[in-house]
Design an enzyme around this catalytic site. Sequence first.
Site, PDB file in Angstrom:
ATOM      1  N   LEU A  43       0.707  -1.336   0.231  1.00  0.00           N
ATOM      2  CA  LEU A  43       0.100   0.074  -0.030  1.00  0.00           C
ATOM      3  C   LEU A  43       0.928   1.318  -0.141  1.00  0.00           C
ATOM      4  O   LEU A  43       1.743   1.425   0.533  1.00  0.00           O
ATOM      5  CB  LEU A  43      -0.782   0.091   1.264  1.00  0.00           C
ATOM      6  N   LEU A  44       0.450   2.111  -0.834  1.00  0.00           N
ATOM      7  CA  LEU A  44       1.127   3.603  -0.878  1.00  0.00           C
ATOM      8  C   LEU A  44      -0.056   4.510  -0.201  1.00  0.00           C
ATOM      9  O   LEU A  44      -1.177   4.450  -0.577  1.00  0.00           O
ATOM     10  CB  LEU A  44       1.204   3.895  -2.238  1.00  0.00           C
ATOM     11  N   ASN A  45       0.367   5.487   0.583  1.00  0.00           N
ATOM     12  CA  ASN A  45      -0.465   6.609   1.072  1.00  0.00           C
ATOM     13  C   ASN A  45       0.093   7.978   0.697  1.00  0.00           C
ATOM     14  O   ASN A  45       0.450   8.108  -0.487  1.00  0.00           O
ATOM     15  CB  ASN A  45      -1.374   6.416   2.220  1.00  0.00           C
ATOM     16  N   ASP A  46       0.405   8.683   1.713  1.00  0.00           N
ATOM     17  CA  ASP A  46       0.808  10.076   1.352  1.00  0.00           C
ATOM     18  C   ASP A  46       1.937  10.437   0.642  1.00  0.00           C
ATOM     19  O   ASP A  46       3.051   9.460   0.983  1.00  0.00           O
ATOM     20  CB  ASP A  46       1.042  10.853   2.881  1.00  0.00           C
ATOM     21  N   TYR A 105       6.266   8.063   9.907  1.00  0.00           N
ATOM     22  CA  TYR A 105       5.042   8.766   9.429  1.00  0.00           C
ATOM     23  C   TYR A 105       5.317   9.891   8.517  1.00  0.00           C
ATOM     24  O   TYR A 105       6.750  10.167   8.300  1.00  0.00           O
ATOM     25  CB  TYR A 105       4.099   8.910  10.505  1.00  0.00           C
ATOM     26  N   GLU A 224      -4.289  16.918   9.537  1.00  0.00           N
ATOM     27  CA  GLU A 224      -3.245  15.987   9.059  1.00  0.00           C
ATOM     28  C   GLU A 224      -2.515  16.860   7.858  1.00  0.00           C
ATOM     29  O   GLU A 224      -3.054  17.565   7.434  1.00  0.00           O
ATOM     30  CB  GLU A 224      -3.795  14.729   8.435  1.00  0.00           C
TER      31      GLU A 224
HETATM   32  C1  FRU Z   1      -2.578  10.839   6.445  1.00  0.00           C
HETATM   33  C2  FRU Z   1      -1.570  10.081   7.515  1.00  0.00           C
HETATM   34  C3  FRU Z   1      -0.716  11.059   8.097  1.00  0.00           C
HETATM   35  C4  FRU Z   1       0.318  10.045   8.706  1.00  0.00           C
HETATM   36  C5  FRU Z   1       0.578   9.168   7.727  1.00  0.00           C
HETATM   37  C6  FRU Z   1       0.726   7.640   8.127  1.00  0.00           C
HETATM   38  O1  FRU Z   1      -3.094  10.080   5.534  1.00  0.00           O
HETATM   39  O2  FRU Z   1      -2.693   9.602   8.320  1.00  0.00           O
HETATM   40  O3  FRU Z   1      -1.230  11.950   9.403  1.00  0.00           O
HETATM   41  O4  FRU Z   1       1.636  10.445   9.068  1.00  0.00           O
HETATM   42  O5  FRU Z   1      -1.170   9.088   7.103  1.00  0.00           O
HETATM   43  O6  FRU Z   1       0.640   6.896   7.050  1.00  0.00           O
END
Ligand code: FRU
Length: 486
Positions: A43-46, A105, A224
């Site tokens: 998974l990729l997020n930010d 994070y 965030e």
């Molecule tokens: C936003 C978030 C950040 C956090 C990161 C964790 O999507 O919840 O606040 O640092 O993703 O993956």
Amino acid sequence: MNEWSRETLFKQITNENELRPLYESIQNSAYKQSFHIQPISGLLNDPNGFIYKEGLWHLFYQWFPFGPVHGLKHWYHVVSSDLIHWKNLGVALKPDTFLDNKGVYSGSALSVGDDIYLYYTGNHRSEDWVRTPYTCLAKLSLDGTITKIKDALFGPVKGFTDNQRDPKIIHNKEDGRYYILLGAEDEHNKGCLLLFGSDHPDRDFSFINKVLVPGYENFGNMWECPSIERFDDKDVLFICPQNIFLPGRSYAKHHNGYIIGHMDYSEAVFLPEGSYHELDHGFDFYAASCAANTKSCDKKILIGWMGNSDCTYPVTDNESWSGCLTLPRELKLGDRRLIQTPVPGLSALRVKELDPSSKDLPAKAEFEIETDGKDFYLSLFKNRRSRGLMISFNSYSKKLGVDRSGLSNRFNTDWGESRTLVLEKELTHLRIFIDHSSLEIFVNNGAAVMSSRIFPTEHETQFEISPNADFKLWELADSMENNFIL
Ligand code: FRU
């Protein structure tokens, strides 16, 4: 938690071969992207630490290697010289210290001398699961080595919940000081920002105050991924407020928007000059990161996660992966709004202009559409049985809408299947980028953007456009070098 037991969620990478099958699963997917950054596995997020230095754009993404869930987060590093062609460089930050034992994070980057400084949140949990967020620093040197600084820059501030994270480093030209902005929430779970300052980029940070943002004392929970960028004589504050319903966003709970105003760093006050605006009016956009204000580059480029933590993506979850980033956009400050345009080099991806009378839609395509300001529609990914996705403009109400309920693969339906936006002027121009599983719509030369994930089936391949539009359609080339590098 069944399959995703705590043990699996917090698994460390011990052998790169264990990730190969997960990597192959993405490579073999019909929804693998061709010109968007996607995870090497899992998974990729930010997007994190986005910065330009010595001819290269560096970008990192939040990454859980082992599956489509928010487990133990790493930073994965990608680079590009033109913001179009990206290549994988490997894992940059692993959760391997006391401070970040439950995840590295999100955070940001600063160019200092020959190095790039990476500021991130060490998500620490004790054995009895009490969370302590630390603001940490690592240095990336020219030869590619990354060294984590052993001690945290600072720990959490009392009087706020344990949601204190996502450091944004700001070097303020006016007083020469370094500031770190953290997303936070107060004891009543009201979203806010915390400001720290120092004369040095790598030590002696002290807490200044909670940032006063008049009019936004009660604007959702945890904010965030905050950021402040300077545009000539104005500042733009970017935040992701959580658990709040906003106009045009249907039942979506988490958002990413901005407020134009003025920041006084020494007093920790941001004075808004207008209201909060959404950065993107589509279904899937969050945690955007801006590369800006370096000596060698005065452009401001924004990239977001084409996803949201209140959403799930079942089609790719079933293939054991999740997520991609948006295309990079160039930001300019217009009259009371940001203007967001796709980075110019993207037109180099146009490999073939298609016959406008054909109704077939390639899996990776770009439309450029001019219309007369009257009612307009474009239906994408149709077939005999499916209505497809509908983009429509009503000239009376000036409402532009995207409705994805007509696609066979429906998802996140609880948050609403349409998004609308009231335009300030009539609709005259659209630039639309389609990759295998995403759709980005740039409206009226950057006045608004709508980004969404989509998972059309192999039969949903046709389009239909209203007769009052002139358009060109191109098939686009691949631009991602998705090699397996750890
Ligand atoms: C936003 C978030 C950040 C956090 C990161 C964790 O999507 O919840 O606040 O640092 O993703 O993956």
